[in-house]
Design an enzyme around this catalytic site. Sequence first.
Site, PDB file in Angstrom:
ATOM      1  N   SER A   1       1.188  -1.539   0.073  1.00  0.00           N
ATOM      2  CA  SER A   1       0.338  -0.021   0.169  1.00  0.00           C
ATOM      3  C   SER A   1       0.900   1.184   0.019  1.00  0.00           C
ATOM      4  CB  SER A   1      -0.964   0.670   1.246  1.00  0.00           C
ATOM      5  OG  SER A   1      -2.034   1.459   1.383  1.00  0.00           O
TER       6      SER A   1
ATOM      7  N   TYR B   1      -1.723  -1.401  10.417  1.00  0.00           N
ATOM      8  CA  TYR B   1      -2.035  -1.369   9.102  1.00  0.00           C
ATOM      9  C   TYR B   1      -1.094  -0.488   8.712  1.00  0.00           C
ATOM     10  CZ  TYR B   1      -3.786  -1.448   4.980  1.00  0.00           C
ATOM     11  OH  TYR B   1      -3.891  -1.749   3.282  1.00  0.00           O
TER      12      TYR B   1
HETATM   13  N1  NAP Z   1      -8.215  -0.898  -1.041  1.00  0.00           N
HETATM   14  C1  NAP Z   1      -7.377   0.663  -0.921  1.00  0.00           C
HETATM   15  O1  NAP Z   1      -7.681   1.528  -0.466  1.00  0.00           O
HETATM   16  C2  NAP Z   1      -6.309   0.037  -0.611  1.00  0.00           C
HETATM   17  C3  NAP Z   1      -5.701   0.959  -0.974  1.00  0.00           C
HETATM   18  C4  NAP Z   1      -3.875  -0.118  -0.916  1.00  0.00           C
HETATM   19  C5  NAP Z   1      -3.493  -1.329  -0.298  1.00  0.00           C
HETATM   20  N2  NAP Z   1      -4.687  -1.909  -0.459  1.00  0.00           N
HETATM   21  C6  NAP Z   1      -4.517  -3.445   0.074  1.00  0.00           C
HETATM   22  O2  NAP Z   1      -4.583  -4.467  -1.030  1.00  0.00           O
HETATM   23  C7  NAP Z   1      -5.532  -5.301  -0.787  1.00  0.00           C
HETATM   24  C8  NAP Z   1      -6.766  -6.043  -1.514  1.00  0.00           C
HETATM   25  O3  NAP Z   1      -7.948  -4.648  -1.014  1.00  0.00           O
HETATM   26  P1  NAP Z   1      -8.941  -4.411  -1.337  1.00  0.00           P
HETATM   27  O4  NAP Z   1      -8.837  -2.937  -1.062  1.00  0.00           O
HETATM   28  O5  NAP Z   1      -9.722  -5.198  -2.656  1.00  0.00           O
HETATM   29  O6  NAP Z   1     -10.173  -5.333  -0.649  1.00  0.00           O
HETATM   30  P2  NAP Z   1     -11.373  -6.154  -0.522  1.00  0.00           P
HETATM   31  O7  NAP Z   1     -12.490  -5.357  -1.357  1.00  0.00           O
HETATM   32  O8  NAP Z   1     -12.064  -6.120   0.410  1.00  0.00           O
HETATM   33  O9  NAP Z   1     -10.463  -6.895  -0.960  1.00  0.00           O
HETATM   34  C9  NAP Z   1     -10.378  -8.131   0.463  1.00  0.00           C
HETATM   35  C10 NAP Z   1     -10.185  -9.230  -0.753  1.00  0.00           C
HETATM   36  O10 NAP Z   1      -9.584  -9.899   0.425  1.00  0.00           O
HETATM   37  C11 NAP Z   1     -10.271 -11.234   1.458  1.00  0.00           C
HETATM   38  N3  NAP Z   1     -10.237 -11.540   2.874  1.00  0.00           N
HETATM   39  C12 NAP Z   1     -10.163 -10.531   3.538  1.00  0.00           C
HETATM   40  N4  NAP Z   1      -9.465 -11.383   4.567  1.00  0.00           N
HETATM   41  C13 NAP Z   1      -9.761 -13.102   4.274  1.00  0.00           C
HETATM   42  C14 NAP Z   1      -9.705 -14.042   4.743  1.00  0.00           C
HETATM   43  N5  NAP Z   1      -9.159 -14.485   6.437  1.00  0.00           N
HETATM   44  N6  NAP Z   1      -8.991 -14.844   4.272  1.00  0.00           N
HETATM   45  C15 NAP Z   1      -9.056 -14.812   3.093  1.00  0.00           C
HETATM   46  N7  NAP Z   1      -9.337 -14.601   1.984  1.00  0.00           N
HETATM   47  C16 NAP Z   1      -9.552 -12.855   3.079  1.00  0.00           C
HETATM   48  C17 NAP Z   1     -11.498 -11.237   0.577  1.00  0.00           C
HETATM   49  O11 NAP Z   1     -11.957 -12.331   0.553  1.00  0.00           O
HETATM   50  P3  NAP Z   1     -13.628 -13.007   1.112  1.00  0.00           P
HETATM   51  O12 NAP Z   1     -13.992 -11.987   2.355  1.00  0.00           O
HETATM   52  O13 NAP Z   1     -14.013 -13.773   0.706  1.00  0.00           O
HETATM   53  O14 NAP Z   1     -12.377 -13.680   2.222  1.00  0.00           O
HETATM   54  C18 NAP Z   1     -11.613  -9.562  -0.671  1.00  0.00           C
HETATM   55  O15 NAP Z   1     -11.105 -10.937  -1.942  1.00  0.00           O
HETATM   56  C19 NAP Z   1      -5.343  -5.644   0.592  1.00  0.00           C
HETATM   57  O16 NAP Z   1      -4.124  -5.974   0.738  1.00  0.00           O
HETATM   58  C20 NAP Z   1      -5.618  -4.121   0.590  1.00  0.00           C
HETATM   59  O17 NAP Z   1      -4.660  -3.930   2.469  1.00  0.00           O
HETATM   60  C21 NAP Z   1      -6.112  -1.737  -0.610  1.00  0.00           C
END
Ligand code: NAP
Length: 266
Positions: free
Chosen positions: A147, A160
Amino acid sequence: MNADIHSQTAQSTVLITGASGGIGADLARVFARHGHRLVLVARSQHLLDALADEISASAQQRPLIIVADLAQPQSIDDILEKCAQANVRISILVNNAGFGLTGLAVDLDANEQIEMIDLNVRTLTALTLRLLPDIIQTRGRIMNVASIAAFFPGPAMAVYYASKAFVLSFSQALSVELRPHRVSVSALCPGVTASGFQLRAGMSLAAVANAMPSMIVAEAGYKGLMAGKRVIVPGFANKVFSLLPRFVPTSWLMAAIYRIQAKRKS
Ligand SMILES: NC(=O)c1ccc[n+]([C@@H]2O[C@H](COP(=O)([O-])OP(=O)(O)OC[C@H]3O[C@@H](n4cnc5c(N)ncnc54)[C@H](OP(=O)(O)O)[C@@H]3O)[C@@H](O)[C@H]2O)c1
């Protein structure tokens, strides 16, 4: 697109964690479009099934779905066993699953914060280390989703930000260690991205006002990974933001981040 990209498409299998939504689901769509076989991991079976249906309508092969709670240490053995049973060998690993929590460390639930470390740090490391022999043998690639938070300490989201600093540091160091094996390691460092992240993190809707679409992040991630880039920061403003620690005192940055995060809390 360079020659390396072509040589690593049709024959390589990509395992993507957190593929049921957000950035992970769009990464799956992008990899599928480029001809990679897929193994998709998350907890929500119905979302993974729907994505596999969508992808298999245009890809040659239906993705292998593995339903797993990656916060549980046992999940790593289960995933490896299911891949072996399906005769699938992973050559590209995308550690994307992760979540954040907004608020003061003292106020947030301690167990939930530890679970964040389990998912964002321990599982990412364990999956990487356990799959390394196959990835080295197939001269594959690793992309860890960090991130923009990885570049700063983050008051009001302390665990985080620290977890993502680990992901960035680990990925950069590993990329040097694996260079002789011709394995590239990339850290994808998105800024605010429209996904399920904000809801899970306890942020207000205002936090996603200028969010980048997750498909743009996924496209940038794929392109950077295949070009062997060590650190991928999608978007010009995010790139500038990631460079601030070189010019601005940490105490100023932390004060600004504290104000921003406090405003984002729903
Ligand atoms: N969105 C942002 O602003 C942002 C910015 C920087 C970095 N990121 C990073 O990007 C990555 C993806 O996040 P996103 O933004 O796409 O968020 P998201 O839409 O909440 O997706 C998170 C994914 O992780 C899975 N997940 C969560 N807990 C889990 C567990 N215990 N076991 C297996 N799978 C799990 C969820 O699937 P299930 O709930 O089906 O398990 C979902 O597929 C993360 O590492 C996040 O820190 C996000």
